[in-house]
Write an enzyme that holds these catalytic residues in place. Sequence first.
Site, PDB file in Angstrom:
ATOM      1  N   ASP A   1       0.838  -1.198   0.000  1.00 45.40           N
ATOM      2  CA  ASP A   1       0.000   0.000   0.000  1.00 45.40           C
ATOM      3  C   ASP A   1       0.873   1.248   0.000  1.00 45.40           C
ATOM      4  O   ASP A   1       0.597   2.218   0.686  1.00 45.40           O
ATOM      5  CB  ASP A   1      -0.943  -0.012   1.208  1.00 45.40           C
ATOM      6  CG  ASP A   1      -2.110   0.971   1.033  1.00 45.40           C
ATOM      7  OD1 ASP A   1      -2.443   1.300  -0.121  1.00 45.40           O
ATOM      8  OD2 ASP A   1      -2.665   1.409   2.053  1.00 45.40           O
TER       9      ASP A   1
ATOM     10  N   LYS B   1       1.877   4.527  -1.261  1.00 48.48           N
ATOM     11  CA  LYS B   1       1.299   5.633  -2.036  1.00 48.48           C
ATOM     12  C   LYS B   1       1.665   6.912  -1.306  1.00 48.48           C
ATOM     13  O   LYS B   1       2.042   6.858  -0.127  1.00 48.48           O
ATOM     14  CB  LYS B   1      -0.216   5.461  -2.163  1.00 48.48           C
ATOM     15  CG  LYS B   1      -0.915   5.258  -0.860  1.00 48.48           C
ATOM     16  CD  LYS B   1      -2.387   4.990  -1.021  1.00 48.48           C
ATOM     17  CE  LYS B   1      -2.986   4.649   0.331  1.00 48.48           C
ATOM     18  NZ  LYS B   1      -4.380   4.350   0.319  1.00 48.48           N
TER      19      LYS B   1
ATOM     20  N   ASN C   1       0.862   7.562   2.340  1.00 46.37           N
ATOM     21  CA  ASN C   1       1.483   6.744   3.378  1.00 46.37           C
ATOM     22  C   ASN C   1       2.968   7.048   3.552  1.00 46.37           C
ATOM     23  O   ASN C   1       3.682   6.296   4.205  1.00 46.37           O
ATOM     24  CB  ASN C   1       1.295   5.256   3.079  1.00 46.37           C
ATOM     25  CG  ASN C   1      -0.121   4.803   3.347  1.00 46.37           C
ATOM     26  OD1 ASN C   1      -0.826   5.449   4.128  1.00 46.37           O
ATOM     27  ND2 ASN C   1      -0.548   3.741   2.716  1.00 46.37           N
TER      28      ASN C   1
ATOM     29  N   ASP D   1       2.182   3.287   7.912  1.00 51.47           N
ATOM     30  CA  ASP D   1       0.978   2.527   7.603  1.00 51.47           C
ATOM     31  C   ASP D   1       1.236   1.127   7.071  1.00 51.47           C
ATOM     32  O   ASP D   1       1.146   0.872   5.869  1.00 51.47           O
ATOM     33  CB  ASP D   1       0.171   3.277   6.528  1.00 51.47           C
ATOM     34  CG  ASP D   1      -1.093   3.808   7.127  1.00 51.47           C
ATOM     35  OD1 ASP D   1      -1.677   3.113   7.964  1.00 51.47           O
ATOM     36  OD2 ASP D   1      -1.478   4.922   6.762  1.00 51.47           O
TER      37      ASP D   1
ATOM     38  N   THR E   1      -4.710   0.980  -3.288  1.00 54.58           N
ATOM     39  CA  THR E   1      -5.498   1.962  -4.023  1.00 54.58           C
ATOM     40  C   THR E   1      -5.348   1.703  -5.515  1.00 54.58           C
ATOM     41  O   THR E   1      -4.284   1.328  -5.980  1.00 54.58           O
ATOM     42  CB  THR E   1      -4.984   3.394  -3.695  1.00 54.58           C
ATOM     43  OG1 THR E   1      -4.862   3.491  -2.297  1.00 54.58           O
ATOM     44  CG2 THR E   1      -5.932   4.439  -4.201  1.00 54.58           C
TER      45      THR E   1
HETATM   46  P1  ATP Z   1      -5.690   5.512   7.703  1.00 56.67           P
HETATM   47  O1  ATP Z   1      -6.699   5.448   8.787  1.00 56.67           O
HETATM   48  O2  ATP Z   1      -6.164   4.960   6.437  1.00 56.67           O
HETATM   49  O3  ATP Z   1      -4.342   5.023   8.113  1.00 56.67           O
HETATM   50  P2  ATP Z   1      -4.405   8.011   7.671  1.00 56.67           P
HETATM   51  O4  ATP Z   1      -3.109   7.451   7.234  1.00 56.67           O
HETATM   52  O5  ATP Z   1      -4.776   9.332   7.133  1.00 56.67           O
HETATM   53  O6  ATP Z   1      -5.570   7.045   7.380  1.00 56.67           O
HETATM   54  P3  ATP Z   1      -3.411   8.043  10.348  1.00 56.67           P
HETATM   55  O7  ATP Z   1      -2.272   7.152  10.037  1.00 56.67           O
HETATM   56  O8  ATP Z   1      -4.206   7.775  11.556  1.00 56.67           O
HETATM   57  O9  ATP Z   1      -4.459   8.098   9.239  1.00 56.67           O
HETATM   58  O10 ATP Z   1      -2.856   9.530  10.437  1.00 56.67           O
HETATM   59  C1  ATP Z   1      -3.681  10.654  10.375  1.00 56.67           C
HETATM   60  C2  ATP Z   1      -2.847  11.853  10.019  1.00 56.67           C
HETATM   61  O11 ATP Z   1      -1.993  12.201  11.106  1.00 56.67           O
HETATM   62  C3  ATP Z   1      -1.934  11.623   8.850  1.00 56.67           C
HETATM   63  O12 ATP Z   1      -2.564  11.935   7.672  1.00 56.67           O
HETATM   64  C4  ATP Z   1      -0.743  12.532   9.138  1.00 56.67           C
HETATM   65  O13 ATP Z   1      -0.981  13.812   8.635  1.00 56.67           O
HETATM   66  C5  ATP Z   1      -0.723  12.590  10.648  1.00 56.67           C
HETATM   67  N1  ATP Z   1       0.279  11.653  11.168  1.00 56.67           N
HETATM   68  C6  ATP Z   1       0.118  10.323  11.334  1.00 56.67           C
HETATM   69  N2  ATP Z   1       1.211   9.752  11.833  1.00 56.67           N
HETATM   70  C7  ATP Z   1       2.107  10.746  11.994  1.00 56.67           C
HETATM   71  C8  ATP Z   1       3.473  10.799  12.481  1.00 56.67           C
HETATM   72  N3  ATP Z   1       4.087   9.700  12.884  1.00 56.67           N
HETATM   73  N4  ATP Z   1       4.092  11.990  12.493  1.00 56.67           N
HETATM   74  C9  ATP Z   1       3.441  13.093  12.063  1.00 56.67           C
HETATM   75  N5  ATP Z   1       2.191  13.117  11.608  1.00 56.67           N
HETATM   76  C10 ATP Z   1       1.512  11.969  11.570  1.00 56.67           C
HETATM   77 MG    MG Z   2      -2.234   6.258   7.682  1.00 56.84          MG
END
Ligand code: ATP
Ligand code: MG
Length: 277
Positions: free
Chosen positions: A137, A139, A142, A155, A172
Amino acid sequence: MAIEEKKEWKLQDFEIGKFLGEGKFGKVYLAREIESGFPVALKVIFKEKLDKYQFWEHLTREIVIQSSLQHPNVLRLFAWFHDETRIFLVLEYAANGELYKLLRSVGHFTEKRAATYVASLARALAYCHEKHVIHRDIKPENLLLDLDGRLKIADFGWAVQSNAKRHTMCGTIDYLAPEMVEKKAHDHGVDNWTLGILCYEFLYGMPPFEAADQYDTLRRIMKVDLHFPSTHYVSSEAKDLICKLLVKESSKRLSLKQILRHPWIMNNAEPSGCCNY
Ligand code: ATP
Ligand code: MG
């Protein structure tokens, strides 16, 4: 790195800072481990949501795989803990956020920046493949950037750890390799295809097989209907690398080692992997 291993963590060990973002299953906050002052990203996931969407297996896989990986271009999962209603993931903080946002704001990257990211990805994937982990995944959403502009793969929810060929459809649509579209068995060659897609998207600002509807995208992937628009200059070495990755037959794609030795990478990638200019 100041986060101790094997300690039993609890929420009181952290001071919660600004909200960083929200995903499907929870929210992410900047936090600081109080004793060491070490900054981390704390991902808060509600157990109720995991029940509702039957996502336990997905999350368990993410935790098992990501905590076993230690590479400069793979986002660290330092620890996890839970209380009655929530699960907390203690993640490496990526201060420069999503690569996707940067790409959208600048349109497309310079060759130097694109090559640096492709090399970082190739190194991270080589490491993952050595550990028999296929991400599946990869992309721009991520991929995160740390304070020094170093790329971090995040991710691992869709990743699998296995030596065998896989049959499931995931990822995706724009980034799907032909063997996944056809639901044929696939192996780590899938990630090499995705690297070709990303390299193209870094340089042109959009994925190569984008189309008005999903059916058309799938058709273009199966034909490897690849064009290089003349909206701006992209070197022939860069195009050569893309053509050698977007090859239908997975065994004929350039290997990760070959990518790192490709002249375009050798001449453009920043050896430090940092891109803050
Ligand atoms: P999914 O639920 O499909 O994983 P996502 O990748 O958008 O969706 P999260 O991984 O929960 O969701 O992260 C949400 C947001 O928080 C991300 O889009 C990013 O902007 C921010 N984020 C996540 N992890 C980090 C990190 N380790 N450092 C900085 N920002 C982060
Ligand atoms: Mg994510």
